[in-house]
Design a protein around this motif. Structure first.
Motif, mmCIF file in Angstrom:
data_model
loop_
_atom_site.group_PDB
_atom_site.id
_atom_site.type_symbol
_atom_site.label_atom_id
_atom_site.label_comp_id
_atom_site.label_asym_id
_atom_site.label_seq_id
_atom_site.Cartn_x
_atom_site.Cartn_y
_atom_site.Cartn_z
ATOM 1 N N VAL A 2 -10.047 5.407 9.916
ATOM 2 C CA VAL A 2 -10.526 4.114 9.419
ATOM 3 C C VAL A 2 -11.935 3.927 9.964
ATOM 4 C CG1 VAL A 2 -10.330 1.628 9.812
ATOM 5 C CG2 VAL A 2 -8.353 2.924 9.036
ATOM 6 N N VAL A 20 0.828 -1.211 0.000
ATOM 7 C CA VAL A 20 0.000 0.000 0.000
ATOM 8 C C VAL A 20 0.862 1.261 0.000
ATOM 9 C CG1 VAL A 20 -1.547 1.398 1.435
ATOM 10 C CG2 VAL A 20 -2.040 -1.030 1.052
ATOM 11 N N LYS A 27 -7.591 -2.724 7.041
ATOM 12 C CA LYS A 27 -7.611 -1.314 7.450
ATOM 13 C C LYS A 27 -6.929 -1.110 8.806
ATOM 14 C CE LYS A 27 -12.100 -0.843 7.446
ATOM 15 N NZ LYS A 27 -12.421 -2.279 7.328
ATOM 16 N N LEU A 80 0.185 5.483 0.124
ATOM 17 C CA LEU A 80 -0.795 6.563 0.287
ATOM 18 C C LEU A 80 -0.110 7.732 0.974
ATOM 19 C CD1 LEU A 80 -1.701 6.698 3.521
ATOM 20 C CD2 LEU A 80 -3.102 4.750 2.878
ATOM 21 N N THR A 135 -9.776 9.424 4.920
ATOM 22 C CA THR A 135 -10.432 8.230 5.446
ATOM 23 C C THR A 135 -10.103 7.012 4.597
ATOM 24 O OG1 THR A 135 -12.532 7.393 6.324
ATOM 25 C CG2 THR A 135 -12.614 8.429 4.169
ATOM 26 N N ILE A 136 -10.057 5.868 5.250
ATOM 27 C CA ILE A 136 -9.879 4.578 4.570
ATOM 28 C C ILE A 136 -11.128 3.756 4.845
ATOM 29 C CG2 ILE A 136 -8.496 2.473 4.381
ATOM 30 C CD1 ILE A 136 -6.142 4.063 5.563
ATOM 31 N N ALA A 165 -10.081 10.238 0.282
ATOM 32 C CA ALA A 165 -10.370 8.899 0.789
ATOM 33 C C ALA A 165 -9.730 7.830 -0.085
ATOM 34 C CB ALA A 165 -11.881 8.670 0.850
ATOM 35 N N TYR A 166 -9.493 6.686 0.534
ATOM 36 C CA TYR A 166 -8.984 5.496 -0.153
ATOM 37 C C TYR A 166 -9.918 4.334 0.145
ATOM 38 C CZ TYR A 166 -4.489 8.019 -0.467
ATOM 39 O OH TYR A 166 -3.495 8.939 -0.721
ATOM 40 N N GLU A 181 -9.193 5.790 -5.086
ATOM 41 C CA GLU A 181 -8.867 6.946 -4.264
ATOM 42 C C GLU A 181 -9.440 8.187 -4.916
ATOM 43 O OE1 GLU A 181 -4.679 8.598 -4.624
ATOM 44 O OE2 GLU A 181 -4.325 6.512 -5.232
ATOM 45 N N LEU A 223 -9.853 0.327 0.488
ATOM 46 C CA LEU A 223 -8.931 -0.796 0.670
ATOM 47 C C LEU A 223 -9.704 -2.104 0.532
ATOM 48 C CD1 LEU A 223 -5.887 -1.257 1.464
ATOM 49 C CD2 LEU A 223 -6.695 -1.579 3.810
ATOM 50 N N LEU A 264 -6.178 10.679 10.108
ATOM 51 C CA LEU A 264 -6.373 9.510 9.248
ATOM 52 C C LEU A 264 -7.407 8.635 9.932
ATOM 53 C CD1 LEU A 264 -5.706 7.849 6.758
ATOM 54 C CD2 LEU A 264 -3.807 6.816 8.017
ATOM 55 N N ILE A 311 -5.095 -0.938 -2.235
ATOM 56 C CA ILE A 311 -5.868 0.258 -2.566
ATOM 57 C C ILE A 311 -6.464 0.070 -3.955
ATOM 58 C CG2 ILE A 311 -5.773 2.736 -3.033
ATOM 59 C CD1 ILE A 311 -5.344 2.203 -0.109
#
Length: 236
Positions: free
Chosen positions: A191, A20, A40, A22, A31-32, A205-206, A216, A208, A189, A213
């Motif tokens: 999750v 990953v 995550k 980012l 946010t993930i 945001a991403y 995004e 996962l 950040l 990833i």
């Protein structure tokens, strides 16, 4: 503020995070989102130094922290509110906050000012300050976990599933606090499984999926992305 370069984390033969990359810029809320088991929380733990990485690089404020232990990352400005809250159940609310300020010991005035700031942010904690943390409700424990992380005055706040197991009204209060922190300029950040709320508060945001990833973009763009809507938002 934070950059991950091809980070891999494994549990034995199982690769939980698969290369990953980012970044989180100063002052952003990123946010993930992803399903259970996507990796995550493992990714967040690797940033905090709680989970060793097998490959890749973690840069915090431009500094390579890949091999820096977790307690020293706190000194570099990283603090985490973990999944499941992780409060010290046999300590009072006030004692939990004091433990969160351990990197600032020796400056009693600043610590008391920080406690007062968190009591203002979360008035319920003021009411419960001499109560054992293990006797608090789930929502109060979540407030305490966030406040304890903020006691070190972090530059980067990691929030792992802050809404988990909470009632809708409490979730509303938690996200109001996140918005307030965003307005103060704190880098966050996040999750979070409640994708709609998470994307609503995020600058970027991403997504996962199984340790990778897959998408995004801005929080607004992903809120309106058909794939994200189908997989994480449901009908509205």
């Amino acid at each position: 503020m934070l950059k991950l370069n091809s980070v891999k984390v494994s549990y034995g033969a199982i690769e939980a995070v698969k290369g990953v990359s980012l970044e989180v810029r100063e002052g952003e809320v990123v946010t993930i989102i992803g399903a259970n088991g996507a990796g995550k929380s493992t990714l967040l733990k690797s940033i905090a130094g709680l989970e060793p990485i097998q490959a890749g690089q973690v840069l915090i404020g431009g500094q390579d922290c890949t091999l820096v232990p977790s307690h020293k990352r706190v000194g570099l400005g990283v603090a985490m509110s973990p999944e499941g809250r992780g409060v010290f159940a046999d300590q009072t609310v006030r004692e939990n906050l004091l433990l969160g300020a351990y990197t600032r010991r020796g400056n009693a005035g600043a610590i008391e000012a920080a406690i007062e700031r968190e009591f203002t942010r979360f008035p319920r904690l003021r009411e419960r300050q001499n109560q054992l943390s293990g006797t608090l409700s789930g929502g109060e424990q979540q407030m305490l976990a966030i406040a304890r992380a903020l006691m070190s005055e972090p530059k980067l706040l990691l929030l792992d599933e802050p809404s988990l197991g909470l009632a809708p009204l409490v979730i509303k209060d938690i996200f109001a606090a996140i918005r307030q922190l965003r307005q103060s300029g704190l880098t966050i950040l996040l999750v979070e499984q409640m994708a709609r709320q998470a994307l609503g508060v995020a600058d970027r945001a991403y997504v996962l999926e199984t340790g990778c990833i897959t998408l995004e973009g801005s929080g607004k763009a992903l809120l309106n992305d058909p794939k994200v809507k189908a997989a994480y938002l449901g009908s509205h």
